[in-house]
Design an enzyme around this catalytic site. Structure first.
Site, PDB file in Angstrom:
ATOM      1  N   ASP A 166      36.934  20.241  55.921  1.00  0.00           N
ATOM      2  CA  ASP A 166      36.658  18.894  55.437  1.00  0.00           C
ATOM      3  C   ASP A 166      35.314  18.826  54.702  1.00  0.00           C
ATOM      4  OD1 ASP A 166      37.304  16.224  55.143  1.00  0.00           O
ATOM      5  OD2 ASP A 166      37.708  15.907  57.276  1.00  0.00           O
ATOM      6  N   ASP A 221      42.014   9.772  52.163  1.00  0.00           N
ATOM      7  CA  ASP A 221      43.113   9.901  53.128  1.00  0.00           C
ATOM      8  C   ASP A 221      44.307   9.002  52.810  1.00  0.00           C
ATOM      9  OD1 ASP A 221      41.250  11.459  54.305  1.00  0.00           O
ATOM     10  OD2 ASP A 221      41.144  10.338  56.180  1.00  0.00           O
TER      11      ASP A 221
HETATM   12  C1  GLA Z   1      38.837  13.216  56.911  1.00  0.00           C
HETATM   13  C2  GLA Z   1      40.059  13.967  56.359  1.00  0.00           C
HETATM   14  C3  GLA Z   1      41.266  13.624  57.209  1.00  0.00           C
HETATM   15  C4  GLA Z   1      41.020  14.019  58.647  1.00  0.00           C
HETATM   16  C5  GLA Z   1      39.747  13.342  59.173  1.00  0.00           C
HETATM   17  C6  GLA Z   1      39.323  13.882  60.528  1.00  0.00           C
HETATM   18  O1  GLA Z   1      38.973  11.846  56.758  1.00  0.00           O
HETATM   19  O2  GLA Z   1      40.266  13.644  55.023  1.00  0.00           O
HETATM   20  O3  GLA Z   1      42.431  14.272  56.722  1.00  0.00           O
HETATM   21  O4  GLA Z   1      40.908  15.419  58.739  1.00  0.00           O
HETATM   22  O5  GLA Z   1      38.648  13.543  58.285  1.00  0.00           O
HETATM   23  O6  GLA Z   1      38.148  13.306  60.995  1.00  0.00           O
END
Ligand code: GLA
Length: 407
Positions: A166, A221
């Site tokens: 990430d 996301d």
């Molecule tokens: C970010 C990523 C997500 C997930 C969260 C976990 O938002 O984009 O896909 O992995 O972190 O905290």
């Protein structure tokens, strides 16, 4: 030619030539070449398929849940349909040992990660984990910054096959440089590990991530919604639109990742989930299920295991579809397939049924070419079709067909 373009050759000999080229001002320094002279492992020639814990469970995970998902993947028909990676997202980590080794949360994962990886492997599946290229994960757990090589070695020793990395707590770090360190660490780890770069599309990863990783997130996301966006989490339609123009950047072993599936999580109708799944297949997206596999209804399983739609996603030509027509609420998407067939999605974003057509012109075929058209959801076949194909498409629905020239 800059170094990324040069490295896109990926063959060891090309990479070696790049690194020794005048771009570096003569012979490359050892730390510049460490690990990247090893080619990126060719382990994602088609988009990875699996499951990830985040969309359904967020931080509410433990080893029993992950085992349950692995059992369900193996026994439900998901494994037979091609799903193989069981990936634990954020919050499995707790802290680091005195020597820096990353530690799993002992309350939630008392048997340790290696035992869990062994369990997943015993089901004939593969195992994945999550980390962050910054100081902390988005959930505030220890990140990999400064520990890239140590973490990659630890993951390899546990039997990790896939790692999602990430982009939280990265301060002023440069994305390409940060992920390059992890790419080197993974290649020096002694194990073939799929590298999923999760940088949210902030710094145009489609322009630099291909030599480093096997897939890269193109957006923030996904959320389980047809069209309602909220801050950094985006609806299915928003993400679809933000991937439409990226078709040229994706291909075998380097995929655009429009984020994990929401099919079965309850925020959309089955018609909408069929649209989501069909269009992710058209995008050549990694098919990473995000629902509770150990508790899903038949409609969800039927969507996730539609082998004809999966065959489009996994087509070995690896060409992402293009949106070739758009008019009001209706769209036509075309994906060329190995062997000359075309996958076509007639997509209705609107609230009323619409008749949508595709002309052979959009398939780059002469109008007189005869073809057979197979509906990949209803399984109906129409033969000797010439010039164009039309179908009525339900509100928020797709008609997805595979069109094959008749021989
Ligand atoms: C970010 C990523 C997500 C997930 C969260 C976990 O938002 O984009 O896909 O992995 O972190 O905290």
């Amino acid at each position: 030619m800059d170094i990324e373009q040069c490295l896109r050759g990926l063959k060891p000999i090309v990479v070696a030539a790049c690194l020794l080229s005048p771009f570096w001002g003569g012979a490359a320094m050892a730390h510049e070449t460490l690990g990247l002279e090893a080619p990126k492992p060719a382990i994602a020639l088609t988009p990875p398929m699996g499951w990830n814990s985040w969309n359904k469970f967020a931080c509410n995970i433990d080893e029993a849940k992950i085992r349950g998902v692995a059992d369900a993947m193996a026994s439900s028909g998901m494994k037979d349909a091609g799903y193989q990676y069981v990936v634990i997202d954020d919050c499995w980590q707790k802290d680091r040992a005195a020597d820096g080794t990353i530690q799993a949360d002992p309350e939630r994962f008392p048997s340790g990660i290696k035992a869990l990886a062994d369990y997943v492997h015993s089901k004939g599946l593969k195992f994945g984990l999550y980390s962050d290229i910054g100081a902390k994960t988005c959930g505030g757990r220890p990140g990999s910054r400064g520990y890239e090589f140590q973490d990659a070695r630890t993951w390899a020793s546990w039997g990790v096959d896939y790692v999602k990395v990430d982009w939280c707590y990265t301060g002023s770090s440069e994305a390409n440089a940060s992920y390059t360190i992890m790419a080197k660490a993974l290649r020096a780890s002694g194990r073939d590990i799929v590298f999923s770069i999760c940088e949210w599309g902030d710094n145009k990863p489609e322009e630099w991530a291909a030599p480093l990783g096997h897939l890269w997130r193109t957006t923030g996301d996904i959320r389980d919604s047809w069209d309602k966006d909220e801050g950094y989490s985006h609806s299915f339609l928003w993400i679809l639109d933000h991937n439409a123009d990226l078709w040229a950047n994706s291909g075998p072993n380097h995929w655009n990742d429009p984020d994990m599936l929401e099919v079965g999580n309850g925020g959309m109708t089955d018609v909408e989930y069929r649209s989501h799944f069909s269009l992710w297949a058209m995008l050549a997206a990694p098919l990473i299920a995000g629902n509770d596999l150990s508790n899903m209804d038949k409609a969800t399983l039927d969507i996730l295991t539609n082998k004809d739609v999966i065959a489009v996603d996994q087509d070995r030509l690896g060409q992402q579809a293009r949106r070739v027509a758009q008019s009001g609420d209706t769209e036509v998407w075309v994906r060329p397939l190995a062997g000359g067939d075309r996958a076509v999605v007639l997509f209705n974003r609107g609230a009323e049924a619409k008749t949508i057509s595709v002309d052979w012109d959009a398939l780059q075929w002469a109008p007189g070419l005869k073809a057979s058209v197979r509906d990949l959801w209803s399984k109906a076949v129409k033969k000797s079709i010439k010039g164009s194909y039309s179908a009525e498409v339900a509100p928020h629905g797709v008609v997805m067909v595979r069109i094959s020239p008749a021989v």
